[in-house]
Each structure stands twice: as structure tokens, then as C-alpha cells.
Design an enzyme around this catalytic site. Structure first.
Site, PDB file in Angstrom:
ATOM      1  N   GLN A  19       0.796  -1.100  -0.066  1.00 22.33           N
ATOM      2  CA  GLN A  19      -0.056   0.089  -0.032  1.00 22.33           C
ATOM      3  C   GLN A  19       0.888   1.390   0.116  1.00 22.33           C
ATOM      4  O   GLN A  19       0.752   2.194  -1.069  1.00 22.33           O
ATOM      5  CB  GLN A  19      -0.851  -0.127   1.421  1.00 22.33           C
ATOM      6  CG  GLN A  19      -1.925  -1.037   1.186  1.00 22.33           C
ATOM      7  CD  GLN A  19      -2.978  -0.695   2.412  1.00 22.33           C
ATOM      8  OE1 GLN A  19      -3.897  -0.085   2.191  1.00 22.33           O
ATOM      9  NE2 GLN A  19      -2.611  -1.222   3.668  1.00 22.33           N
ATOM     10  N   ASP A  47      14.174 -11.641  -1.849  1.00 23.98           N
ATOM     11  CA  ASP A  47      13.188 -12.167  -0.557  1.00 23.98           C
ATOM     12  C   ASP A  47      13.793 -11.903   0.545  1.00 23.98           C
ATOM     13  O   ASP A  47      14.922 -11.908   1.003  1.00 23.98           O
ATOM     14  CB  ASP A  47      13.027 -13.542  -0.963  1.00 23.98           C
ATOM     15  CG  ASP A  47      12.020 -14.065  -0.057  1.00 23.98           C
ATOM     16  OD1 ASP A  47      11.771 -13.634   1.195  1.00 23.98           O
ATOM     17  OD2 ASP A  47      11.404 -15.236  -0.141  1.00 23.98           O
ATOM     18  N   LEU A  48      12.973 -10.838   1.185  1.00 24.63           N
ATOM     19  CA  LEU A  48      13.766 -10.429   2.557  1.00 24.63           C
ATOM     20  C   LEU A  48      13.888 -11.699   3.507  1.00 24.63           C
ATOM     21  O   LEU A  48      14.691 -11.390   4.607  1.00 24.63           O
ATOM     22  CB  LEU A  48      12.632  -9.464   3.267  1.00 24.63           C
ATOM     23  CG  LEU A  48      12.446  -8.256   2.702  1.00 24.63           C
ATOM     24  CD1 LEU A  48      11.532  -7.207   3.260  1.00 24.63           C
ATOM     25  CD2 LEU A  48      13.806  -7.461   2.008  1.00 24.63           C
ATOM     26  N   TYR A  91       6.025  -8.004   7.264  1.00 25.16           N
ATOM     27  CA  TYR A  91       4.988  -8.981   7.297  1.00 25.16           C
ATOM     28  C   TYR A  91       3.855  -8.041   8.021  1.00 25.16           C
ATOM     29  O   TYR A  91       3.810  -7.739   9.306  1.00 25.16           O
ATOM     30  CB  TYR A  91       5.606 -10.124   8.119  1.00 25.16           C
ATOM     31  CG  TYR A  91       4.500 -11.334   8.545  1.00 25.16           C
ATOM     32  CD1 TYR A  91       4.766 -12.291   7.935  1.00 25.16           C
ATOM     33  CD2 TYR A  91       3.452 -11.194   9.266  1.00 25.16           C
ATOM     34  CE1 TYR A  91       3.742 -13.319   7.978  1.00 25.16           C
ATOM     35  CE2 TYR A  91       2.459 -12.029   9.465  1.00 25.16           C
ATOM     36  CZ  TYR A  91       2.837 -13.178   8.939  1.00 25.16           C
ATOM     37  OH  TYR A  91       1.930 -14.385   9.082  1.00 25.16           O
ATOM     38  N   THR A  92       2.556  -8.045   7.307  1.00 23.79           N
ATOM     39  CA  THR A  92       1.692  -7.287   7.807  1.00 23.79           C
ATOM     40  C   THR A  92       0.290  -8.118   8.267  1.00 23.79           C
ATOM     41  O   THR A  92      -0.736  -7.559   8.509  1.00 23.79           O
ATOM     42  CB  THR A  92       1.365  -6.051   6.773  1.00 23.79           C
ATOM     43  OG1 THR A  92       0.812  -6.798   5.729  1.00 23.79           O
ATOM     44  CG2 THR A  92       2.332  -5.182   6.736  1.00 23.79           C
ATOM     45  N   TYR A 119       2.679  -9.694  16.145  1.00 24.90           N
ATOM     46  CA  TYR A 119       2.934  -8.332  14.939  1.00 24.90           C
ATOM     47  C   TYR A 119       3.273  -7.257  15.740  1.00 24.90           C
ATOM     48  O   TYR A 119       4.294  -6.721  15.106  1.00 24.90           O
ATOM     49  CB  TYR A 119       1.612  -8.176  14.215  1.00 24.90           C
ATOM     50  CG  TYR A 119       1.629  -7.006  13.248  1.00 24.90           C
ATOM     51  CD1 TYR A 119       2.443  -7.029  11.924  1.00 24.90           C
ATOM     52  CD2 TYR A 119       1.231  -5.844  13.667  1.00 24.90           C
ATOM     53  CE1 TYR A 119       2.306  -5.961  11.195  1.00 24.90           C
ATOM     54  CE2 TYR A 119       1.275  -4.712  12.971  1.00 24.90           C
ATOM     55  CZ  TYR A 119       1.764  -4.675  11.695  1.00 24.90           C
ATOM     56  OH  TYR A 119       1.931  -3.619  10.743  1.00 24.90           O
ATOM     57  N   LYS A 136       7.122  -5.462  15.207  1.00 27.54           N
ATOM     58  CA  LYS A 136       7.240  -4.082  14.774  1.00 27.54           C
ATOM     59  C   LYS A 136       7.935  -3.327  15.623  1.00 27.54           C
ATOM     60  O   LYS A 136       8.837  -2.513  15.644  1.00 27.54           O
ATOM     61  CB  LYS A 136       5.633  -3.512  14.688  1.00 27.54           C
ATOM     62  CG  LYS A 136       4.978  -4.013  13.509  1.00 27.54           C
ATOM     63  CD  LYS A 136       5.801  -4.160  12.280  1.00 27.54           C
ATOM     64  CE  LYS A 136       5.987  -2.647  11.481  1.00 27.54           C
ATOM     65  NZ  LYS A 136       6.857  -2.553  10.284  1.00 27.54           N
TER      66      LYS A 136
HETATM   67  N1  LIG Z   1      -1.576  -1.735   7.146  1.00 34.05           N
HETATM   68  C1  LIG Z   1      -1.694  -1.266   8.286  1.00 34.05           C
HETATM   69  O1  LIG Z   1      -3.038  -1.005   8.646  1.00 34.05           O
HETATM   70  C2  LIG Z   1      -0.485  -0.526   8.830  1.00 34.05           C
HETATM   71  C3  LIG Z   1      -0.863   0.258  10.129  1.00 34.05           C
HETATM   72  C4  LIG Z   1       0.285   0.553  10.591  1.00 34.05           C
HETATM   73  C5  LIG Z   1       1.631   0.485  10.229  1.00 34.05           C
HETATM   74  N2  LIG Z   1       1.400  -0.259   9.048  1.00 34.05           N
HETATM   75  C6  LIG Z   1       3.068  -0.405   8.569  1.00 34.05           C
HETATM   76  O2  LIG Z   1       3.293   0.179   7.393  1.00 34.05           O
HETATM   77  C7  LIG Z   1       4.340  -0.506   6.639  1.00 34.05           C
HETATM   78  C8  LIG Z   1       3.444  -0.908   5.138  1.00 34.05           C
HETATM   79  O3  LIG Z   1       2.518  -1.495   5.390  1.00 34.05           O
HETATM   80  P1  LIG Z   1       1.447  -1.818   4.058  1.00 34.05           P
HETATM   81  O4  LIG Z   1       0.048  -1.906   4.692  1.00 34.05           O
HETATM   82  O5  LIG Z   1       1.838  -0.791   3.165  1.00 34.05           O
HETATM   83  O6  LIG Z   1       2.185  -3.182   3.799  1.00 34.05           O
HETATM   84  P2  LIG Z   1       1.436  -4.175   2.576  1.00 34.05           P
HETATM   85  O7  LIG Z   1       0.431  -3.647   1.670  1.00 34.05           O
HETATM   86  O8  LIG Z   1       1.089  -5.574   3.254  1.00 34.05           O
HETATM   87  O9  LIG Z   1       2.828  -4.530   1.868  1.00 34.05           O
HETATM   88  C9  LIG Z   1       3.666  -5.145   2.367  1.00 34.05           C
HETATM   89  C10 LIG Z   1       5.023  -5.180   1.302  1.00 34.05           C
HETATM   90  O10 LIG Z   1       6.037  -6.148   1.906  1.00 34.05           O
HETATM   91  C11 LIG Z   1       6.295  -6.871   0.987  1.00 34.05           C
HETATM   92  N3  LIG Z   1       6.914  -8.269   1.576  1.00 34.05           N
HETATM   93  C12 LIG Z   1       6.399  -8.916   2.439  1.00 34.05           C
HETATM   94  N4  LIG Z   1       7.257 -10.151   2.752  1.00 34.05           N
HETATM   95  C13 LIG Z   1       8.316  -9.744   2.108  1.00 34.05           C
HETATM   96  C14 LIG Z   1       9.504 -10.735   1.625  1.00 34.05           C
HETATM   97  N5  LIG Z   1       9.695 -11.775   2.205  1.00 34.05           N
HETATM   98  N6  LIG Z   1      10.227 -10.380   0.724  1.00 34.05           N
HETATM   99  C15 LIG Z   1      10.099  -9.171   0.031  1.00 34.05           C
HETATM  100  N7  LIG Z   1       9.034  -8.313   0.228  1.00 34.05           N
HETATM  101  C16 LIG Z   1       8.082  -8.842   0.961  1.00 34.05           C
HETATM  102  C17 LIG Z   1       5.207  -7.450   0.007  1.00 34.05           C
HETATM  103  O11 LIG Z   1       5.563  -7.945  -1.042  1.00 34.05           O
HETATM  104  P3  LIG Z   1       4.397  -8.664  -2.020  1.00 34.05           P
HETATM  105  O12 LIG Z   1       3.878  -7.459  -2.666  1.00 34.05           O
HETATM  106  O13 LIG Z   1       5.262  -9.561  -3.067  1.00 34.05           O
HETATM  107  O14 LIG Z   1       3.475  -9.468  -1.207  1.00 34.05           O
HETATM  108  C18 LIG Z   1       4.578  -6.053  -0.054  1.00 34.05           C
HETATM  109  O15 LIG Z   1       4.973  -5.307  -1.170  1.00 34.05           O
HETATM  110  C19 LIG Z   1       4.548  -1.823   7.139  1.00 34.05           C
HETATM  111  O16 LIG Z   1       5.855  -1.607   7.772  1.00 34.05           O
HETATM  112  C20 LIG Z   1       3.444  -1.736   8.299  1.00 34.05           C
HETATM  113  O17 LIG Z   1       3.884  -2.662   9.462  1.00 34.05           O
HETATM  114  C21 LIG Z   1       0.625  -0.882   8.259  1.00 34.05           C
END
Ligand SMILES: NC(=O)c1ccc[n+]([C@@H]2O[C@H](COP(=O)([O-])OP(=O)(O)OC[C@H]3O[C@@H](n4cnc5c(N)ncnc54)[C@H](OP(=O)(O)O)[C@@H]3O)[C@@H](O)[C@H]2O)c1
Length: 299
Positions: free
Chosen positions: A11, A35-36, A60-61, A124, A128
Site C-alpha cells: 500500500q 526475498d527479505l 510482514y503485515t 505482529y 514491529k
Molecule cells: N496496514 C496497516 O494498517 C498498517 C498500520 C500501521 C503500520 N503499518 C506499517 O506500514 C508499513 C507498510 O504497510 P502496508 O500496509 O503498505 O504493507 P502491505 O501492503 O502489506 O505490503 C507489504 C509489502 O512487503 C512485501 N513483503 C512482505 N514479505 C516480503 C518478503 N519476504 N520479501 C520481499 N518483500 C516482502 C510485500 O511484497 P508482495 O507485494 O510480494 O506481497 C508487500 O509489497 C509496514 O511496515 C506496516 O507494518 C501498516
């Protein structure tokens, strides 16, 4: 300036691909490139590219799944982040990373500041928090943006889930005992690039601003309030649903029986960010309107 963007299809990552464009050469590194889970590959990739800035939008979300995939969540959210931080330190690069409201237990009355005591309720949230601590321990130059209740027009999130369910069901039950500030990925990406730009133009010195910053939209609501707002705004924009806003009912979190516990209060105080980077943040209602237009009208 060379920027390494990890997680470009997430996102925040997707929005960063646009917002970082004017700042330099961006290498967007997705899971296929590195791959992380493979820490040596990650280290080599960082060294080979030799970035000035690493922006880590990968994580990892899967909050509930993490309860049964502890090692996997820890590997991506802590070990991989430690590799990024230690290598940022070696290269004297700036690391930008995103963290979460889930590092708190939600018991505070009022919005959390950056120095409030952490106490994650879930695996989770714990990973974090450990990711943040690994960055701090590395002593690399860093900005950690803590955010909450993230949504965008892409991937799976609350707005898209409500949209999907409202087209299939006549009634919806939504939690009303958790409060937070819904925040669009676009806001986070725009603020990230604005902060980098201000650092580059020496409007702020990275030596003075290293650390954690809360970054969310202003004002707060419950998930129930957010769902009602989404449906009525979307209807105003022409979307058609089976459910009517008055048929979106309140329930308590305990009724959902989810594997991971969530904080009751997720609100974050953004004063430090606004003062340091001279920013005014928009309300969650304004940001929601923009994403709904993108979803419904494709603009
Ligand atoms: N979502 C929420 O409500 C929320 C709230 C607070 C904070 N955050 C933080 O904000 C940040 C971004 O969140 P988001 O919602 O944008 O995340 P997201 O949409 O779930 O995307 C996570 C990304 O990480 C990649 N990823 C996961 N495992 C991987 C691996 N082993 N190797 C390479 N890439 C990998 C995924 O790759 P793929 O595209 O291949 O799956 C994806 O592009 C994160 O740090 C999260 O903890 C999120």
C-alpha cells in the site's frame, strides 16, 4: 541521489513509487528481486546498489496470521530490518522505516506520543517494536514513521473490505470500541518525500531529527464510524450498495474473536512531526474522500 525502495507493491510502497520520483534515482526492489527472508541476498543487494537512502515499505503485515507464524513475522519485521539498518550504517545511508500503533496496548487516555511506554498486545506488534529497537541499536541515520489504520485503493484493507461486504450484504456488524485515525497510504508517501526533500535542501539537519515520528491523519473515529462514513460518502459519489448506513451495526471487539488482540486506543499525537518538518496534516475525512474517488470514479 540513489534511493532503494523495498516493498514497492504494498500500500505505502506503491504510493512511494510516485512520490519519490522527483527526488533521485529509485530502485524499486520487490520480492522477486530480493526475498527479505534471505538475509545474505538482502545484504548483497544493498551493498551492490550502494543507496543514499533506503526506504523500507516492506513488512510482514498479516496481523492475525502472525500469531501462528511468529518466526516468519520476526524474520521479516526484525531480522531483515536489522540487516537494512546495519548496512545503512556502514554506507552512511538514511533508513526510512514504518512502524505501527500496535506497539501500544491502547490503555492510554488520549493520543500516544513518541515517548510513551510501549506494550504490544500481539506478535505482529511485538515484531514491529523489535524492528524499531534494531534500527535504534544500529545507530544508523533513520526516520521511523509510526502510523495506524492504513488504507488505499490497492491491496486488502478496511475500506476495500467494507466496499466488498456492502455490495453482498444488507447489514454489517462493525467494531465500535476501538478508536484511531484512518490514514491513507498516499499521505504517508507524500509526507515521506516531503521530509526527504527538506533534509536534502538542508531545511532540517538529519543529525537533529533522527528518530521516531507519529504520522497519521488528524481527528479520530471508531471502525464503526469509519464504515458508516465510507458507505455514505461512497453513495454520494454514485456507488451502489445493498447495505444502507443505518444498517451498519456496532459490535464489541470481543465478538469478533480474532486471534490477535488490538489496542482499544490507537490514536497517535503528530505534534513532533508537524513541528519538526513544518507540516499541516489533513483530517481522515478528507483523505478518505480522495481514496473513494479513486476507487469509484477512477480519479
Ligand atoms: N496496514 C496497516 O494498517 C498498517 C498500520 C500501521 C503500520 N503499518 C506499517 O506500514 C508499513 C507498510 O504497510 P502496508 O500496509 O503498505 O504493507 P502491505 O501492503 O502489506 O505490503 C507489504 C509489502 O512487503 C512485501 N513483503 C512482505 N514479505 C516480503 C518478503 N519476504 N520479501 C520481499 N518483500 C516482502 C510485500 O511484497 P508482495 O507485494 O510480494 O506481497 C508487500 O509489497 C509496514 O511496515 C506496516 O507494518 C501498516
Amino acid at each position: 541521489m540513489k534511493i532503494l525502495l523495498l516493498g514497492p507493491n504494498g500500500q505505502i510502497g506503491y504510493e512511494l513509487q510516485r512520490s519519490l520520483l522527483s527526488l533521485g534515482h529509485i530502485k524499486a526492489c520487490d520480492r522477486k528481486m530480493v526475498d527479505l527472508g534471505k538475509l545474505d541476498d538482502l545484504k548483497s543487494f544493498i551493498f551492490d546498489y550502494h543507496p543514499n537512502i533506503i526506504v523500507n515499505a516492506a513488512a510482514y503485515t498479516a496481523v492475525d496470521k502472525a500469531e501462528s507464524e511468529q518466526d516468519k513475522a520476526y524474520h521479516i519485521n526484525v531480522k531483515a530490518v536489522r540487516v537494512m539498518a546495519e548496512n545503512a550504517k556502514k554506507l552512511d545511508a538514511l533508513l526510512i522505516h514504518y512502524s505501527s500503533d500496535y506497539i501500544f496496548d491502547g490503555q492510554k487516555k488520549g493520543a500516544y506520543t513518541e515517548i510513551d511506554k510501549t506494550n504490544p498486545l500481539s506478535i505482529y506488534g511485538e515484531t514491529k517494536l523489535q524492528g524499531e529497537l534494531a534500527i535504534k541499536a544500529s545507530t544508523c541515520k533513520h526516520l521511523i514513521f509510526r502510523t495506524s489504520w492504513l488504507y488505499s485503493a490497492r491491496r486488502t484493507n478496511f475500506v476495500k473490505t467494507i466496499f466488498h461486504l456492502a455490495k453482498k450484504q444488507k447489514t454489517l456488524n462493525v467494531v465500535n470500541d476501538q478508536i484511531g485515525s484512518p490514514t491513507s497510504a498516499k499521505l504517508i508517501a507524500d509526507v515521506t518525500s516531503d521530509c526527504i526533500s527538506k533534509i536534502n535542501k538542508h531545511k532540517v539537519s538529519i543529525n537533529n531529527i533522527n528518530g521516531i515520528y507519529n504520522l497519521t491523519a488528524t481527528s479520530e473515529t471508531s471502525w464503526h464510524g469509519f464504515a458508516k462514513h465510507i458507505i455514505s460518502e461512497a453513495q454520494d459519489l454514485g456507488a451502489v450498495f445493498l447495505v444502507k448506513p443505518e444498517n451498519i451495526h456496532s459490535i464489541n471487539s470481543s465478538e469478533l474473536n480474532l486471534p490477535a488482540m488490538r489496542p482499544i486506543n490507537s490514536t497517535l499525537n503528530t505534534q513532533k512531526l508537524c513541528d519538526t518538518f513544518k507540516l499541516n496534516l489533513p483530517s481522515w475525512q478528507i483523505l478518505t474522500g480522495r481514496v473513494l474517488k479513486e476507487l469509484i470514479l477512477n480519479i
